[in-house]
Structures are given as structure tokens and as C-alpha cells.
Motif scaffolding. Structure first.
Motif, PDB file in Angstrom:
ATOM      1  N   LEU A 158       0.826  -1.243  -0.473  1.00 52.08           N
ATOM      2  CA  LEU A 158      -0.373  -0.141  -0.002  1.00 52.08           C
ATOM      3  C   LEU A 158       1.302   1.318   0.300  1.00 52.08           C
ATOM      4  CD1 LEU A 158      -2.845   1.371  -0.284  1.00 52.08           C
ATOM      5  CD2 LEU A 158      -2.607   0.776   2.545  1.00 52.08           C
ATOM      6  N   ILE A 159       0.888   2.248  -0.941  1.00 50.52           N
ATOM      7  CA  ILE A 159       1.684   3.262  -0.982  1.00 50.52           C
ATOM      8  C   ILE A 159       1.364   4.614  -1.373  1.00 50.52           C
ATOM      9  CG2 ILE A 159       3.325   4.231  -2.727  1.00 50.52           C
ATOM     10  CD1 ILE A 159       3.832   1.255  -3.811  1.00 50.52           C
ATOM     11  N   LYS A 160       1.550   5.591  -0.219  1.00 48.49           N
ATOM     12  CA  LYS A 160       0.901   6.573  -0.358  1.00 48.49           C
ATOM     13  C   LYS A 160       1.096   8.065  -1.520  1.00 48.49           C
ATOM     14  CE  LYS A 160       0.523  10.827   2.756  1.00 48.49           C
ATOM     15  NZ  LYS A 160       0.697  11.363   4.358  1.00 48.49           N
ATOM     16  N   GLY A 161       0.936   8.586  -2.403  1.00 42.82           N
ATOM     17  CA  GLY A 161       0.858   9.659  -3.125  1.00 42.82           C
ATOM     18  C   GLY A 161       0.736   8.964  -4.279  1.00 42.82           C
ATOM     19  N   SER A 162       1.108  10.053  -5.626  1.00 42.57           N
ATOM     20  CA  SER A 162       0.592   9.421  -6.833  1.00 42.57           C
ATOM     21  C   SER A 162       1.988   9.026  -7.759  1.00 42.57           C
ATOM     22  CB  SER A 162       0.291  10.623  -7.301  1.00 42.57           C
ATOM     23  OG  SER A 162      -0.219  10.484  -8.675  1.00 42.57           O
ATOM     24  N   PRO A 163       2.263   7.900  -8.587  1.00 43.21           N
ATOM     25  CA  PRO A 163       3.157   7.987  -9.348  1.00 43.21           C
ATOM     26  C   PRO A 163       3.137   8.938 -10.338  1.00 43.21           C
ATOM     27  CG  PRO A 163       1.731   6.134 -10.079  1.00 43.21           C
ATOM     28  CD  PRO A 163       1.018   7.491  -8.569  1.00 43.21           C
ATOM     29  N   GLN A 164       4.381   9.227 -10.677  1.00 46.20           N
ATOM     30  CA  GLN A 164       4.314  10.421 -11.488  1.00 46.20           C
ATOM     31  C   GLN A 164       4.753   9.565 -13.096  1.00 46.20           C
ATOM     32  OE1 GLN A 164       7.059  10.799  -9.024  1.00 46.20           O
ATOM     33  NE2 GLN A 164       5.559  11.157  -7.868  1.00 46.20           N
ATOM     34  N   VAL A 165       4.835  10.278 -14.537  1.00 48.24           N
ATOM     35  CA  VAL A 165       4.542  10.351 -15.780  1.00 48.24           C
ATOM     36  C   VAL A 165       6.691  10.214 -15.600  1.00 48.24           C
ATOM     37  CG1 VAL A 165       4.271  10.201 -18.501  1.00 48.24           C
ATOM     38  CG2 VAL A 165       2.649  10.105 -17.121  1.00 48.24           C
ATOM     39  N   ILE A 166       7.532   8.587 -16.380  1.00 45.87           N
ATOM     40  CA  ILE A 166       8.467   9.125 -16.830  1.00 45.87           C
ATOM     41  C   ILE A 166       8.434  10.321 -18.178  1.00 45.87           C
ATOM     42  CG2 ILE A 166      10.416   8.266 -17.536  1.00 45.87           C
ATOM     43  CD1 ILE A 166       9.075   5.274 -16.031  1.00 45.87           C
ATOM     44  N   ALA A 167       9.709  10.965 -17.530  1.00 43.42           N
ATOM     45  CA  ALA A 167       9.932  12.232 -18.328  1.00 43.42           C
ATOM     46  C   ALA A 167      10.868  11.460 -19.621  1.00 43.42           C
ATOM     47  CB  ALA A 167      10.777  13.252 -17.890  1.00 43.42           C
ATOM     48  N   SER A 168      10.353  12.591 -20.682  1.00 40.44           N
ATOM     49  CA  SER A 168      11.088  12.421 -21.706  1.00 40.44           C
ATOM     50  C   SER A 168      12.538  13.724 -21.339  1.00 40.44           C
ATOM     51  CB  SER A 168      10.023  13.190 -22.863  1.00 40.44           C
ATOM     52  OG  SER A 168       8.953  13.305 -23.574  1.00 40.44           O
ATOM     53  N   PRO A 172      19.288  16.654 -26.519  1.00 41.72           N
ATOM     54  CA  PRO A 172      19.264  16.402 -28.192  1.00 41.72           C
ATOM     55  C   PRO A 172      19.426  14.939 -28.487  1.00 41.72           C
ATOM     56  CG  PRO A 172      19.504  18.443 -28.140  1.00 41.72           C
ATOM     57  CD  PRO A 172      19.542  18.627 -27.261  1.00 41.72           C
ATOM     58  N   HIS A 173      19.510  14.353 -28.756  1.00 42.09           N
ATOM     59  CA  HIS A 173      20.107  12.636 -28.910  1.00 42.09           C
ATOM     60  C   HIS A 173      21.045  11.998 -27.563  1.00 42.09           C
ATOM     61  CE1 HIS A 173      20.067  13.983 -32.762  1.00 42.09           C
ATOM     62  NE2 HIS A 173      21.088  15.334 -33.187  1.00 42.09           N
ATOM     63  N   GLU A 174      20.145  12.575 -26.724  1.00 40.07           N
ATOM     64  CA  GLU A 174      20.429  11.332 -25.575  1.00 40.07           C
ATOM     65  C   GLU A 174      18.894  10.334 -25.501  1.00 40.07           C
ATOM     66  OE1 GLU A 174      19.143  12.289 -20.160  1.00 40.07           O
ATOM     67  OE2 GLU A 174      18.821  14.129 -21.850  1.00 40.07           O
ATOM     68  N   PHE A 175      19.855   9.322 -24.562  1.00 41.14           N
ATOM     69  CA  PHE A 175      18.889   7.648 -24.870  1.00 41.14           C
ATOM     70  C   PHE A 175      18.197   8.607 -23.943  1.00 41.14           C
ATOM     71  CE2 PHE A 175      17.769   4.991 -22.058  1.00 41.14           C
ATOM     72  CZ  PHE A 175      18.152   3.325 -23.324  1.00 41.14           C
ATOM     73  N   ASN A 176      16.753   7.790 -24.790  1.00 39.64           N
ATOM     74  CA  ASN A 176      15.467   8.070 -24.548  1.00 39.64           C
ATOM     75  C   ASN A 176      14.873   6.579 -23.317  1.00 39.64           C
ATOM     76  OD1 ASN A 176      12.617   8.699 -25.003  1.00 39.64           O
ATOM     77  ND2 ASN A 176      12.059   8.771 -26.200  1.00 39.64           N
ATOM     78  N   PHE A 183       8.408   0.000 -23.643  1.00 38.97           N
ATOM     79  CA  PHE A 183       8.298  -1.514 -24.604  1.00 38.97           C
ATOM     80  C   PHE A 183       8.043  -2.465 -23.787  1.00 38.97           C
ATOM     81  CE2 PHE A 183      11.380   0.994 -28.032  1.00 38.97           C
ATOM     82  CZ  PHE A 183       9.788   0.662 -28.737  1.00 38.97           C
ATOM     83  N   LYS A 184       8.636  -1.499 -22.152  1.00 37.04           N
ATOM     84  CA  LYS A 184       7.940  -2.501 -21.355  1.00 37.04           C
ATOM     85  C   LYS A 184       7.002  -2.938 -20.470  1.00 37.04           C
ATOM     86  CE  LYS A 184      12.598  -4.165 -20.201  1.00 37.04           C
ATOM     87  NZ  LYS A 184      13.909  -3.538 -18.996  1.00 37.04           N
TER      88      LYS A 184
END
Length: 324
Positions: A158-168, A172-176, A183-184
């Protein structure tokens, strides 16, 4: 003249992969319901042509074309069916603020320099009321709050709080990393302290993955027991079990600079080495007529035992399946 007629699996794979790539880059190219309808229709036409027209040259060309288009659509539908974010009750579609959520542990805790990393599967969220959802979240647990994490596969939290969407990526050209995790089917992450998470129940699952991770944990403890230095332990666990928890950045950079980074990831190379050792050890049996079946049986048992004790990672499963 070069013809691809003898290479059946090549053309099947090419069209199947083309369908998967279409699903990745153009997920709305064909509506899912329409794609299913077209696929079923094509398969019916395929059977009708095969039964009615027989093996004439024209019928073979038409049925072959219909079959390849069907395989293309199978690949497209396979990708859509395994993309969790398309589900109507997926976590990414939740717009209300989340106060609490329940999740099930879906990986062994992975040790980082300052935190633990853990993958969980969300089952329910509490906004104004509890509602059922689907989705995966990467949890990062501070080492200050969690010196040790002993949660097992299947434990309910049981976890308190809200998960955050992973940022982009910010540059530029950084590993995405965000795209890599999609993909997972992982779209969220959450950084936790001790007061924001509570284990509700122990695991109720005793499946193959649960037991495989227990076996890997047992093997990890044996490595720590019989190898003294931490760096040697880390290398041994990475080479044999695929556990990279103790590999620090300097050691990773050293292996990367030498071009040997791949040896730290358990995969087909390690399975091939084990298979070669087995063949060498069992070579004296080759003088007997029945030896081929004995070598086959022992090899299969040993290779699948290795896959089991390394946690059934996809790379090892793929390699062991191909060797089998």
C-alpha cells in the motif's frame, strides 16, 4: 535467379516484424476492430482458395499473398494487444489526483548507489474512491529510509502518493529512457520514503517466477559467502547470475572501454559456454551408441536449470530455447 521460395521462415518473419513496426510507429494506422475483421476475412478466403482451387499456380500465388498479409496483420494486432496503455482502465488514463494505490511486487529489488529499484504492478488506486486499474510503476526507495529491502515477488504493498509519468529526454540525441520503458509497458515512476509505503500481505503466489527468484537469491548468498571482496562478488554475480547490483560506474566504464560489456549481461554467450563445457565433460560417453540421448537429456536439464537460477530473464530464455 534468386528466389525466396525455400526460405519460408524468412518471409514470415519479415511480414510479422513489419506488422510490429507498424504498430510501434503508426499505432492508429488501422483501427484494431477493423484489423481483426480483415484478418478473419483473409483467413476465410485463404481456406476457400486452398480447398476450391487446389494447387494451381495462380491459387498458390493468391493464397501466398493473402497468407503474408494476414501474418502482417497478426504482427500489428500482437503489438496492439500487448500495449497496456491502450486499455481503458490503464493508470496513464487516470486524471484525478491519486492519494493511495495498491501494487504487487513484480521484480527482485535491484540495488543502486543511493536507492533500491523495484518494479510493481498497480491493481487499485484511491482518488475519491477505490477503483481498479492496470499499470506498472518503477519504485525508487531511498537507502537512507530502506537500508535493506526484503520484499519478494508477489508481495502486496500500500503506497501513499501518486506515481509520476516518466519524463522525456531533456537533451537532443540523449538516450530515450522513457521510450525504452514503454516497450516494457512501464510509464510511471515513484520515489518513496519509509513512511509512504506499507507491506499489506505476503506473496500468495508460488509460481515458477517466484521460485526462480528465490533460487537466484539463494545463489547470490552463496557467492557472497565464499567470495570475500565486494568487487569480486559483484563481478561473479554479474557473470554467473546476471545480478548487476554491485557493479559500480567505474567498473562498468572499464568493461565498456575494453569492449567486454556484454559479458556482464547473462545471455546466449554464457549459455553457449555452459553447453561447450557440458560437451567436453560428456565427451568420453561418445563411444557408446546410446550416448547421444544421454548427452541430450543432461544438456537440456543443465541449461534449463541455469535459466531457472538466473531468474528466467528474457535473454537467457531465448538462448536456452534456441539451444533446446
Amino acid at each position: 535467379m534468386l528466389t525466396w521460395t525455400p526460405y519460408v521462415m524468412v518471409r514470415i518473419c519479415l511480414f510479422f516484424v513489419a506488422g510490429i513496426l507498424t504498430g510501434i510507429y503508426q499505432p492508429d494506422f488501422i483501427p484494431e476492430s477493423l484489423a481483426i475483421y480483415i484478418t478473419v476475412t483473409l483467413l476465410l478466403f485463404y481456406l476457400i482458395i486452398y480447398w476450391v482451387r487446389g494447387h494451381t499456380k495462380m491459387s498458390l500465388i493468391i493464397s501466398g499473398f493473402i497468407g503474408l498479409v494476414s501474418i502482417y496483420l497478426f504482427g500489428y494486432l500482437q503489438l496492439l494487444n500487448h500495449t497496456d496503455s491502450r486499455l481503458p482502465n490503464h493508470l496513464i488514463s487516470e486524471t484525478e489526483p491519486i492519494g493511495y494505490y495498491e501494487a504487487i511486487v513484480r521484480s527482485a529489488p535491484e540495488s543502486k548507489a543511493r536507492s533500491w529499484k523495484l518494479e510493481v504492478e498497480v491493481t487499485r488506486v484511491n482518488t475519491s474512491e477505490w477503483k481498479n486499474v492496470k499499470g506498472k510503476v518503477l519504485l525508487y526507495l531511498s537507502r537512507k529510509s530502506f537500508p535493506v529491502v526484503d520484499w519478494k515477488y508477489g508481495d502486496r504493498l500500500l503506497i501513499k502518493g501518486s506515481p509520476q509519468v516518466i519524463a522525456s529526454p531533456a537533451n537532443p540525441h540523449e538516450f530515450n529512457y522513457k521510450r525504452f520503458l514503454t516497450f516494457k509497458n512501464i510509464y510511471h515512476q515513484h520515489f518513496l520514503t519509509a513512511e509512504s509505503v506499507l507491506q499489506v500481505t505476503d506473496t500468495e503466489e508460488n509460481g515458477i517466477i517466484y521460485n526462480s527468484l528465490l533460487a537466484r537469491s539463494w545463489a547470490t548468498e552463496k557467492v557472497r559467502k565464499y567470495i570475500e571482496t565486494e568487487k569480486a562478488q559483484a563481478i561473479a554475480m554479474a557473470l554467473v547470475l546476471g545480478v548487476t547490483d554491485g557493479i559500480d560506474t567505474d567498473l562498468q566504464n572499464a568493461y565498456a572501454a575494453s569492449g567486454a560489456m556484454h559479458v556482464l549481461a547473462v545471455s546466449g554467450l554464457h549459455v553457449g559456454i555452459i553447453y561447450g563445457i557440458l560437451l567436453l565433460v560428456l565427451k568420453p560417453l561418445s563411444r557408446y551408441a546410446w550416448s547421444r540421448w544421454v548427452v541430450f537429456g543432461i544438456s537440456i536439464v543443465c541449461l534449463w536449470s541455469f535459466a531457472f537460477i538466473t531468474g528466467l530473464s528474457p535473454s537467457v530464455l531465448r538462448a536456452v530455447t534456441m539451444f533446446s
